[in-house]
Design a protein around this motif. Structure first.
Motif, PDB file in Angstrom:
ATOM      1  N   UNK A   1       0.816  -1.210   0.000  1.00 63.37           N
ATOM      2  CA  UNK A   1       0.000   0.000   0.000  1.00 63.37           C
ATOM      3  C   UNK A   1       0.856   1.269   0.000  1.00 63.37           C
ATOM      4  N   UNK A   2       2.172   1.078  -0.031  1.00 61.49           N
ATOM      5  CA  UNK A   2       3.111   2.204   0.046  1.00 61.49           C
ATOM      6  C   UNK A   2       3.955   2.283  -1.215  1.00 61.49           C
ATOM      7  N   UNK A   3       4.294   3.480  -1.607  1.00 61.25           N
ATOM      8  CA  UNK A   3       5.268   3.708  -2.666  1.00 61.25           C
ATOM      9  C   UNK A   3       6.452   4.437  -2.066  1.00 61.25           C
ATOM     10  N   UNK A   4       7.658   4.022  -2.449  1.00 61.56           N
ATOM     11  CA  UNK A   4       8.859   4.612  -1.860  1.00 61.56           C
ATOM     12  C   UNK A   4       9.808   5.068  -2.956  1.00 61.56           C
ATOM     13  N   UNK A   5      10.248   6.301  -2.863  1.00 62.94           N
ATOM     14  CA  UNK A   5      11.306   6.827  -3.725  1.00 62.94           C
ATOM     15  C   UNK A   5      12.533   7.036  -2.866  1.00 62.94           C
ATOM     16  N   UNK A   6      13.553   6.189  -3.056  1.00 61.32           N
ATOM     17  CA  UNK A   6      14.790   6.312  -2.295  1.00 61.32           C
ATOM     18  C   UNK A   6      15.671   7.400  -2.894  1.00 61.32           C
ATOM     19  N   UNK A   7      16.697   7.797  -2.140  1.00 62.47           N
ATOM     20  CA  UNK A   7      17.554   8.908  -2.557  1.00 62.47           C
ATOM     21  C   UNK A   7      18.161   8.713  -3.934  1.00 62.47           C
ATOM     22  N   UNK A   8      18.657   7.504  -4.211  1.00 53.78           N
ATOM     23  CA  UNK A   8      19.349   7.264  -5.479  1.00 53.78           C
ATOM     24  C   UNK A   8      18.424   6.724  -6.562  1.00 53.78           C
TER      25      UNK A   8
ATOM     26  N   UNK B   1      12.470   6.807 -10.668  1.00 53.68           N
ATOM     27  CA  UNK B   1      12.158   6.178  -9.395  1.00 53.68           C
ATOM     28  C   UNK B   1      10.804   6.612  -8.866  1.00 53.68           C
ATOM     29  N   UNK B   2      10.456   7.882  -9.077  1.00 52.35           N
ATOM     30  CA  UNK B   2       9.143   8.372  -8.652  1.00 52.35           C
ATOM     31  C   UNK B   2       8.044   7.695  -9.473  1.00 52.35           C
ATOM     32  N   UNK B   3       8.279   7.548 -10.774  1.00 51.38           N
ATOM     33  CA  UNK B   3       7.290   6.862 -11.617  1.00 51.38           C
ATOM     34  C   UNK B   3       7.061   5.438 -11.121  1.00 51.38           C
ATOM     35  N   UNK B   4       8.141   4.751 -10.756  1.00 54.49           N
ATOM     36  CA  UNK B   4       7.988   3.384 -10.250  1.00 54.49           C
ATOM     37  C   UNK B   4       7.247   3.375  -8.912  1.00 54.49           C
ATOM     38  N   UNK B   5       7.481   4.380  -8.076  1.00 56.68           N
ATOM     39  CA  UNK B   5       6.794   4.445  -6.784  1.00 56.68           C
ATOM     40  C   UNK B   5       5.295   4.644  -6.955  1.00 56.68           C
ATOM     41  N   UNK B   6       4.864   5.132  -8.115  1.00 56.27           N
ATOM     42  CA  UNK B   6       3.461   5.456  -8.334  1.00 56.27           C
ATOM     43  C   UNK B   6       2.662   4.352  -9.020  1.00 56.27           C
ATOM     44  N   UNK B   7       3.334   3.337  -9.591  1.00 55.60           N
ATOM     45  CA  UNK B   7       2.617   2.415 -10.476  1.00 55.60           C
ATOM     46  C   UNK B   7       1.587   1.550  -9.763  1.00 55.60           C
ATOM     47  N   UNK B   8       1.736   1.333  -8.472  1.00 55.90           N
ATOM     48  CA  UNK B   8       0.797   0.483  -7.739  1.00 55.90           C
ATOM     49  C   UNK B   8      -0.335   1.286  -7.102  1.00 55.90           C
ATOM     50  N   UNK B   9      -0.462   2.561  -7.501  1.00 50.03           N
ATOM     51  CA  UNK B   9      -1.478   3.454  -6.914  1.00 50.03           C
ATOM     52  C   UNK B   9      -1.424   3.417  -5.389  1.00 50.03           C
ATOM     53  N   UNK B  10      -0.277   3.744  -4.805  1.00 53.11           N
ATOM     54  CA  UNK B  10      -0.123   3.627  -3.353  1.00 53.11           C
ATOM     55  C   UNK B  10      -0.962   4.639  -2.595  1.00 53.11           C
ATOM     56  N   UNK B  11      -1.293   4.279  -1.358  1.00 53.20           N
ATOM     57  CA  UNK B  11      -2.056   5.165  -0.487  1.00 53.20           C
ATOM     58  C   UNK B  11      -1.140   6.050   0.355  1.00 53.20           C
ATOM     59  N   UNK B  12       0.110   5.605   0.532  1.00 53.58           N
ATOM     60  CA  UNK B  12       1.117   6.372   1.271  1.00 53.58           C
ATOM     61  C   UNK B  12       2.392   6.379   0.446  1.00 53.58           C
ATOM     62  N   UNK B  13       2.889   7.562   0.120  1.00 50.74           N
ATOM     63  CA  UNK B  13       4.071   7.692  -0.737  1.00 50.74           C
ATOM     64  C   UNK B  13       5.165   8.403   0.048  1.00 50.74           C
ATOM     65  N   UNK B  14       6.310   7.734   0.186  1.00 44.75           N
ATOM     66  CA  UNK B  14       7.459   8.288   0.901  1.00 44.75           C
ATOM     67  C   UNK B  14       8.526   8.669  -0.119  1.00 44.75           C
ATOM     68  N   UNK B  15       8.982   9.889  -0.073  1.00 49.16           N
ATOM     69  CA  UNK B  15       9.965  10.390  -1.036  1.00 49.16           C
ATOM     70  C   UNK B  15      11.186  10.915  -0.299  1.00 49.16           C
ATOM     71  N   UNK B  16      12.338  10.313  -0.551  1.00 50.55           N
ATOM     72  CA  UNK B  16      13.578  10.719   0.105  1.00 50.55           C
ATOM     73  C   UNK B  16      14.367  11.623  -0.828  1.00 50.55           C
ATOM     74  N   UNK B  17      14.267  12.910  -0.592  1.00 49.17           N
ATOM     75  CA  UNK B  17      14.936  13.933  -1.403  1.00 49.17           C
ATOM     76  C   UNK B  17      14.639  13.766  -2.895  1.00 49.17           C
ATOM     77  N   UNK B  18      13.369  13.841  -3.283  1.00 45.99           N
ATOM     78  CA  UNK B  18      13.026  13.677  -4.700  1.00 45.99           C
ATOM     79  C   UNK B  18      13.583  14.763  -5.592  1.00 45.99           C
TER      80      UNK B  18
END
Length: 273
Positions: free
Chosen positions: A83-90, A151-168
């Protein structure tokens, strides 16, 4: 619709050393955009990883949508992370896959969607981050900023309810940083997803979020609505948001802790006298 997250009395250290931060309690409101600020080395990335169970806290509890992660098994955590999407720093892209396959990976791994459905979703997400035409490139063939957008696009593909972005916005020029903020605001308005964003970009902090939190010297020194944070009279908050050299924040955490720049270690973030 987005889900909320809550941490209560959270403390995290590594190998028994001094805690990265201790006794942190805050609520990330569902459906809102929250930004987490703080000088480099204050454990903001560690906080994000602890929030979704990639790291276990020493003490305290983490709740997502009212469910306590710190009491869950790995299998239960896996279900929550869907249920979460994550964009890591790299960007955390697979170097051997092109951009299209990187973004398609979660859909292929966790759903039974057809390749036609997957292509529609992937191309839509590529369009959102301005990367249509780059889908056949390898991560090594694009810039760091483009890897972050992929990386942000990949974090969005599952239609997450909570999205965490580390220095996008790291690695992006000011114009693209502003465009990324606009994209996040539009996604939030369109989907109602909850965003928690770690950033050092002051303009992003001043314009994008509903709420702002700040970590400093191992503590959560403030967590308020944006308007209240921007009007804060706490020296550490005022210094950071104004990018000023005057205040309790020094060049290193050791200088912070030793009370450089005219502020004592015993009173590092209180109201100026």
């Amino acid at each position: 619709m987005g889900v909320g997250a809550e941490v209560v009395g959270l403390t995290k250290s590594f190998n028994g050393n001094k805690p990265v931060w201790s006794d942190v309690s805050l609520t990330v409101p569902s459906g809102d955009i929250t930004v987490l600020l703080g000088p480099s080395g204050t454990g903001k990335s560690v906080f994000l990883k602890t929030l979704i169970g990639l790291l276990r806290p020493d003490r305290g509890k983490v709740f997502i949508d009212g469910q306590e992660l710190t009491a869950m098994s790995d299998r239960e955590l896996y279900a929550i992370r869907q249920r979460c999407g994550v964009l890591f720093q790299d960007g955390a892209l697979f170097g051997s896959m092109n951009i299209y396959d990187n973004i398609a990976f979660p859909l292929r791994e966790h759903t039974r969607k057809t390749e036609r459905e997957i292509r529609r979703i992937v191309m839509q997400r590529l369009d959102v981050v301005g990367m249509v035409g780059d889908e056949d490139k390898l991560p090594s063939e694009i810039s760091g900023g483009m890897r972050k957008r992929a990386g942000l696009a990949r974090a969005l593909v599952m239609d997450p309810e909570l999205i965490l972005c580390d220095e996008p916005d790291s690695g992006l020029d000011p114009v693209r940083t502003a465009l990324l903020s606009k994209t996040i605001a539009e996604l939030n308005a369109e989907t109602g997803a909850t965003f928690l964003i770690v950033t050092h970009d002051i303009n992003t902090a001043r314009t994008l979020p509903h709420h702002i939190g700040m970590l400093y010297l191992g503590q959560l020194v403030a967590f308020e609505r944006r308007e209240q944070m921007l009007a804060s009279d706490k020296p550490v908050v005022r210094q950071f948001l104004n990018a000023s050299i005057e205040g309790p924040i020094g060049m290193t955490e050791e200088k912070d802790a030793n009370g450089q720049n005219g502020q004592t270690a015993q009173q590092p973030f209180g109201v100026a006298q």
